[in-house]
Design a protein around this motif. Sequence first.
Motif, PDB file in Angstrom:
ATOM      1  N   ASP A 104     -25.281 -48.891  45.057  1.00 15.52           N
ATOM      2  CA  ASP A 104     -25.213 -48.421  46.429  1.00 15.52           C
ATOM      3  C   ASP A 104     -26.565 -48.608  47.108  1.00 15.52           C
ATOM      4  O   ASP A 104     -27.479 -49.188  46.540  1.00 15.52           O
ATOM      5  CB  ASP A 104     -24.729 -46.963  46.493  1.00 15.52           C
ATOM      6  CG  ASP A 104     -25.729 -45.986  45.908  1.00 15.52           C
ATOM      7  OD1 ASP A 104     -26.816 -46.400  45.499  1.00 15.52           O
ATOM      8  OD2 ASP A 104     -25.400 -44.782  45.863  1.00 15.52           O
ATOM      9  N   LEU A 105     -26.682 -48.107  48.328  1.00 11.51           N
ATOM     10  CA  LEU A 105     -27.890 -48.276  49.130  1.00 11.51           C
ATOM     11  C   LEU A 105     -29.132 -47.701  48.457  1.00 11.51           C
ATOM     12  O   LEU A 105     -30.229 -48.212  48.626  1.00 11.51           O
ATOM     13  CB  LEU A 105     -27.678 -47.600  50.501  1.00 11.51           C
ATOM     14  CG  LEU A 105     -28.819 -47.678  51.498  1.00 11.51           C
ATOM     15  CD1 LEU A 105     -29.050 -49.133  51.902  1.00 11.51           C
ATOM     16  CD2 LEU A 105     -28.505 -46.859  52.732  1.00 11.51           C
ATOM     17  N   PHE A 106     -28.976 -46.650  47.660  1.00  8.47           N
ATOM     18  CA  PHE A 106     -30.108 -45.983  47.024  1.00  8.47           C
ATOM     19  C   PHE A 106     -30.371 -46.468  45.608  1.00  8.47           C
ATOM     20  O   PHE A 106     -31.194 -45.900  44.896  1.00  8.47           O
ATOM     21  CB  PHE A 106     -29.897 -44.465  47.022  1.00  8.47           C
ATOM     22  CG  PHE A 106     -29.778 -43.905  48.407  1.00  8.47           C
ATOM     23  CD1 PHE A 106     -30.880 -43.831  49.240  1.00  8.47           C
ATOM     24  CD2 PHE A 106     -28.568 -43.479  48.893  1.00  8.47           C
ATOM     25  CE1 PHE A 106     -30.786 -43.328  50.512  1.00  8.47           C
ATOM     26  CE2 PHE A 106     -28.451 -42.979  50.174  1.00  8.47           C
ATOM     27  CZ  PHE A 106     -29.563 -42.902  50.991  1.00  8.47           C
ATOM     28  N   GLY A 107     -29.671 -47.483  45.167  1.00  5.71           N
ATOM     29  CA  GLY A 107     -29.894 -48.029  43.840  1.00  5.71           C
ATOM     30  C   GLY A 107     -29.096 -47.372  42.742  1.00  5.71           C
ATOM     31  O   GLY A 107     -29.299 -47.655  41.565  1.00  5.71           O
ATOM     32  N   ASN A 108     -28.183 -46.486  43.083  1.00  3.10           N
ATOM     33  CA  ASN A 108     -27.340 -45.832  42.082  1.00  3.10           C
ATOM     34  C   ASN A 108     -26.146 -46.727  41.768  1.00  3.10           C
ATOM     35  O   ASN A 108     -25.552 -47.312  42.682  1.00  3.10           O
ATOM     36  CB  ASN A 108     -26.847 -44.475  42.582  1.00  3.10           C
ATOM     37  CG  ASN A 108     -27.986 -43.527  42.850  1.00  3.10           C
ATOM     38  OD1 ASN A 108     -28.938 -43.476  42.097  1.00  3.10           O
ATOM     39  ND2 ASN A 108     -27.903 -42.782  43.938  1.00  3.10           N
ATOM     40  N   PRO A 109     -25.759 -46.834  40.494  1.00  2.00           N
ATOM     41  CA  PRO A 109     -24.605 -47.680  40.166  1.00  2.00           C
ATOM     42  C   PRO A 109     -23.315 -47.072  40.704  1.00  2.00           C
ATOM     43  O   PRO A 109     -23.109 -45.867  40.664  1.00  2.00           O
ATOM     44  CB  PRO A 109     -24.603 -47.709  38.639  1.00  2.00           C
ATOM     45  CG  PRO A 109     -25.423 -46.550  38.219  1.00  2.00           C
ATOM     46  CD  PRO A 109     -26.372 -46.242  39.328  1.00  2.00           C
ATOM     47  N   VAL A 110     -22.460 -47.907  41.257  1.00  2.00           N
ATOM     48  CA  VAL A 110     -21.164 -47.480  41.773  1.00  2.00           C
ATOM     49  C   VAL A 110     -20.143 -47.715  40.673  1.00  2.00           C
ATOM     50  O   VAL A 110     -20.027 -48.811  40.143  1.00  2.00           O
ATOM     51  CB  VAL A 110     -20.783 -48.274  43.043  1.00  2.00           C
ATOM     52  CG1 VAL A 110     -19.391 -47.882  43.521  1.00  2.00           C
ATOM     53  CG2 VAL A 110     -21.809 -48.051  44.129  1.00  2.00           C
ATOM     54  N   GLU A 111     -19.420 -46.665  40.319  1.00  2.00           N
ATOM     55  CA  GLU A 111     -18.438 -46.775  39.246  1.00  2.00           C
ATOM     56  C   GLU A 111     -17.228 -47.560  39.716  1.00  2.00           C
ATOM     57  O   GLU A 111     -16.838 -47.491  40.885  1.00  2.00           O
ATOM     58  CB  GLU A 111     -18.029 -45.378  38.785  1.00  2.00           C
ATOM     59  CG  GLU A 111     -19.189 -44.596  38.193  1.00  2.00           C
ATOM     60  CD  GLU A 111     -18.819 -43.175  37.870  1.00  2.00           C
ATOM     61  OE1 GLU A 111     -17.618 -42.830  37.945  1.00  2.00           O
ATOM     62  OE2 GLU A 111     -19.710 -42.398  37.547  1.00  2.00           O
ATOM     63  N   ALA A 112     -16.619 -48.278  38.810  1.00  2.00           N
ATOM     64  CA  ALA A 112     -15.509 -49.175  39.139  1.00  2.00           C
ATOM     65  C   ALA A 112     -14.302 -48.417  39.682  1.00  2.00           C
ATOM     66  O   ALA A 112     -13.639 -48.877  40.592  1.00  2.00           O
ATOM     67  CB  ALA A 112     -15.117 -49.981  37.908  1.00  2.00           C
ATOM     68  N   GLY A 113     -13.983 -47.242  39.149  1.00  2.00           N
ATOM     69  CA  GLY A 113     -12.775 -46.534  39.548  1.00  2.00           C
ATOM     70  C   GLY A 113     -12.974 -45.555  40.668  1.00  2.00           C
ATOM     71  O   GLY A 113     -12.098 -44.750  40.952  1.00  2.00           O
TER      72      GLY A 113
END
Length: 158
Positions: A6-15
């Motif tokens: 995401d914008l802040f560098g956090n991983p976005v989970e697939a589900g």
Amino acid sequence: MAEVFDLFGNPVEAGTGKPGRPRKEATTEDRNKVKLLLAVGWSNDRIAAVLHMSLPTFRRNFFQELKFRGVARDMLDARRLELAMTAARAGNVGAMRQVDRLVEKFDQMEAERAYAGQKKEAPTEKVGKKVLDETLALDADAALMEELEQETRQSVRH
């Protein structure tokens, strides 16, 4: 498959957002982040918002960290002192100065705690408005009488 951030560098989970989304699990990085934010005094709601989870999920995943909220700041200070001492032993002059500053800070905090423990005043008795007004009137009357006596002493000639 490439990981999406995401914008802040956090991983976005697939589900994310779909029914049957996988249960949110705490990572070591998240646990360290929670410990740090607790040490600087953030509320549970604020930390949960940063980690993109609901408050009940936050409490469930970080129950162990939340038990140490009261001593989180002391744990952070202890870790800072430990790291500074390690660097000072290696000959880092700046770290030696930092150790001195931290020790002085801890001494001052301990002195403040000792002083606060000694200074326990007895609770004062509550005074009503009528009693307070009467006391103020008597004090004003006494002050006026004292002023009149001084004028009388100055004007009397022998």
